[in-house]
Design a protein around this motif. Structure first.
Motif, short mmCIF file in Angstrom:
data_model
loop_
_atom_site.label_atom_id
_atom_site.label_comp_id
_atom_site.label_asym_id
_atom_site.label_seq_id
_atom_site.Cartn_x
_atom_site.Cartn_y
_atom_site.Cartn_z
N ASP A 1 0.83 -1.20 0.00
CA ASP A 1 0.00 0.00 0.00
C ASP A 1 0.87 1.26 0.00
N LEU A 2 1.88 1.31 0.86
CA LEU A 2 2.67 2.54 1.00
C LEU A 2 3.78 2.67 -0.03
N TYR A 3 4.40 1.55 -0.38
CA TYR A 3 5.63 1.66 -1.19
C TYR A 3 5.56 0.89 -2.51
N GLY A 4 4.41 0.26 -2.77
CA GLY A 4 4.23 -0.45 -4.03
C GLY A 4 5.08 -1.71 -4.16
N LEU A 5 5.55 -2.23 -3.03
CA LEU A 5 6.37 -3.46 -3.11
C LEU A 5 5.46 -4.68 -3.03
N ASP A 6 5.61 -5.55 -4.01
CA ASP A 6 4.83 -6.78 -4.01
C ASP A 6 5.73 -7.87 -3.44
N CYS A 7 5.60 -8.14 -2.15
CA CYS A 7 6.52 -9.14 -1.57
C CYS A 7 5.77 -10.31 -0.98
N ASP A 8 6.47 -11.40 -0.80
CA ASP A 8 5.89 -12.64 -0.29
C ASP A 8 6.16 -12.71 1.21
N SER A 9 5.10 -12.70 1.99
CA SER A 9 5.30 -12.65 3.45
C SER A 9 5.96 -13.93 3.97
N GLU A 10 5.88 -15.01 3.21
CA GLU A 10 6.52 -16.26 3.64
C GLU A 10 8.04 -16.18 3.54
N THR A 11 8.52 -15.50 2.51
CA THR A 11 9.96 -15.55 2.23
C THR A 11 10.67 -14.20 2.37
N GLU A 12 9.92 -13.13 2.65
CA GLU A 12 10.57 -11.81 2.64
C GLU A 12 10.32 -10.97 3.89
N ILE A 13 9.52 -11.48 4.83
CA ILE A 13 9.23 -10.68 6.03
C ILE A 13 9.53 -11.49 7.28
N THR A 14 10.28 -10.90 8.20
CA THR A 14 10.60 -11.56 9.47
C THR A 14 10.29 -10.58 10.61
N VAL A 15 9.56 -11.07 11.61
CA VAL A 15 9.24 -10.24 12.78
C VAL A 15 10.37 -10.42 13.79
N THR A 16 10.79 -9.29 14.38
CA THR A 16 11.97 -9.31 15.26
C THR A 16 11.69 -8.64 16.61
N ALA A 17 12.59 -8.86 17.55
CA ALA A 17 12.47 -8.23 18.86
C ALA A 17 12.96 -6.78 18.76
N GLY A 18 12.12 -5.95 18.18
CA GLY A 18 12.47 -4.55 17.95
C GLY A 18 13.36 -4.41 16.72
N ALA A 19 13.53 -3.16 16.29
CA ALA A 19 14.44 -2.90 15.19
C ALA A 19 15.87 -3.24 15.59
N THR A 20 16.16 -3.16 16.88
CA THR A 20 17.52 -3.44 17.37
C THR A 20 17.96 -4.85 16.99
N GLU A 21 17.04 -5.81 17.20
CA GLU A 21 17.40 -7.18 16.83
C GLU A 21 17.55 -7.31 15.31
N ALA A 22 16.65 -6.65 14.58
CA ALA A 22 16.72 -6.72 13.12
C ALA A 22 18.05 -6.16 12.61
N LEU A 23 18.50 -5.06 13.22
CA LEU A 23 19.79 -4.48 12.81
C LEU A 23 20.91 -5.48 13.07
N PHE A 24 20.88 -6.10 14.23
CA PHE A 24 21.92 -7.08 14.56
C PHE A 24 21.92 -8.22 13.55
N CYS A 25 20.74 -8.77 13.29
CA CYS A 25 20.66 -9.94 12.39
C CYS A 25 21.07 -9.58 10.97
N ALA A 26 20.66 -8.41 10.49
CA ALA A 26 21.00 -8.02 9.11
C ALA A 26 22.51 -7.84 8.98
N ILE A 27 23.11 -7.18 9.96
CA ILE A 27 24.56 -6.96 9.89
C ILE A 27 25.29 -8.31 9.98
N ALA A 28 24.89 -9.13 10.96
CA ALA A 28 25.56 -10.43 11.13
C ALA A 28 25.36 -11.32 9.92
N ALA A 29 24.22 -11.16 9.21
CA ALA A 29 23.91 -12.05 8.09
C ALA A 29 24.88 -11.86 6.92
#
Ligand code: PMP
Ligand code: GLN
Length: 387
Positions: free
Chosen positions: A81-109
């Protein structure tokens, strides 16, 4: 001597975060706390009730590792709706313990030992230590004060064959800078020349003012292909203590992201995820109204300070306002933030702590959080106008 009692620190220069330090000082001195970024009002009633109902109805065991399916689907609908991205929630979205955890996981990945990662100073305080924990090297490039625009030529000059990742934060904490179309074009040009991953730290995506638009990395196909786009429900729903965020990234990046996430927290508490999913589906207007809600607070705060001695350039985004104090004192910002908390009962955040070298911070300014009830903002302004 027992060697295990004195570990060789991986982060020997790291102390307690400025947010913890200033909030504790504010509490000690019963000061108005406009330092750490959190609202002094509660999240929407319907959201609180929904979380409560899910907890009472027995949704209290482990949810799926990647996050509750209905929440991931609701996030996919929102980014479409906001950004026009057609993504698959199964393979492209992960819920995290705050943005802090997401930052850690993305960097470590994606960051390997010896890699370099470019961060823009003043930089949110978690980036640098997390990069170093990977055995990698943070390369700090300053934004250009006092407007804090991004100097793309300086970023390009900082790129080496070892550069793996560029971390962008828009709307930007602590300065309120918001990336514009020409920033996006410069970023696209850079990504065509160099093979970089991107992190879009977009936790303030719904706090962009004066009719400007938040330009998400999700919205540009060639940028999204190399991006981890991170947001936080704590900011959007006024519930920073719940610590629920998410990461949107293409499938190959999400696979690596989840390899880390499953061993950092595995997953995030169930009733809050279910409650947020209900609320996102039932009240999408909440986040659509947020820019106006926070712009009114920014405007009130700035108007109340019109007669003060502070230099004020209204924040373009986030719920932070920088106040330039060069006409009041020549003290360094960290000493000043402490002194004003003790002596005048108002707590703020010094911005020099977000620089690798505090000396690079030429702008004499403190950061104030305006995610506060109007009465709190009036009280704060009364104090600040006397300084
Ligand atoms: N990034 C930025 C720029 C932030 O300001 C914050 C938090 N306040 C975070 C990440 C972390 O968000 P969360 O509280 O959801 O972990
Ligand atoms: N991001 C919030 C801020 O900038 C605080 C987060 C924290 O306390 N770690 O104030």
């Amino acid at each position: 001597m027992n060697a295990t009692a004195h570990p060789v620190s991986k982060l020997p220069d790291v102390g307690t975060t400025i947010f913890t330090v200033m909030s504790a000082l504010a509490a000690e001195h019963k000061a108005l706390n406009l330092s750490q970024g959190f609202p002094d009002f509660d999240g929407p009633d319907a959201l609180l009730e929904s979380v409560n109902a899910h907890m009472r109805n027995g949704s209290n065991q482990y949810p799926p590792m990647a996050g509750v399916a209905t929440l991931r689907q609701a996030i996919a609908t929102k980014v479409a709706d906001l950004y026009g991205l057609d993504c698959d929630s199964e393979t492209e979205i992960t819920v995290t313990a705050g943005a802090t955890e997401a930052l850690f996981c993305a960097i470590a990945a994606v960051v390997h030992a010896g890699d370099e990662v470019i961060v823009l100073d003043p930089a949110y305080d978690s980036y640098d230590p997390v990069i170093r924990l990977q055995g990698a090297v943070p390369v700090h490039v300053p934004l250009t004060a006092p407007t804090y625009g991004i100097d793309w030529a300086r970023i390009e000059a900082a790129i080496s064959p070892r550069t793996r990742l560029l971390i962008l934060n828009s709307p930007h904490n602590p300065t309120g800078m918001v990336m514009n179309e020409s920033d996006i074009q410069a970023l696209q040009a850079l990504c065509r020349k160099y093979d970089l991953y991107l992190i879009g730290d977009e936790v303030y995506e719904h706090m962009v003012f004066d009719q400007a638009k938040h330009l998400s990395l999700c919205a540009y196909e060639e940028l999204y292909a190399r991006s981890f786009v991170i947001s936080s429900f704590g900011k959007t729903y006024h519930v920073t203590g719940w610590k629920v965020g998410y990461c949107v990234a293409p499938p190959s990046l999400t696979t690596e992201f989840r390899r880390v996430h499953q061993y950092v927290t595995f997953t995030v508490n169930t009733p809050v995820q279910l409650g947020i999913a209900d609320f996102l589906q039932q009240q999408p207007e909440h986040h659509r109204q947020l820019p106006a809600f926070y712009q009114a607070k920014r405007d009130l705060f700035c108007q109340l300070l019109a007669g003060s001695r502070f230099a004020i350039a209204p924040s373009q985004g986030t719920y932070f306002q920088l106040l330039g104090y060069a006409d009041i004192t020549s003290e360094v910002d960290s000493a000043l933030a402490t002194r004003w908390t003790r002596e005048h009962g108002i707590a703020s955040i010094p911005i020099s702590v977000f620089y690798k070298n505090a000396a690079d911070c030429e702008h004499r300014a403190l950061r104030f959080c305006f995610a506060k009830d109007d009465a709190t903002l009036r009280q704060a302004a009364e104090i600040l106008c006397r300084l």
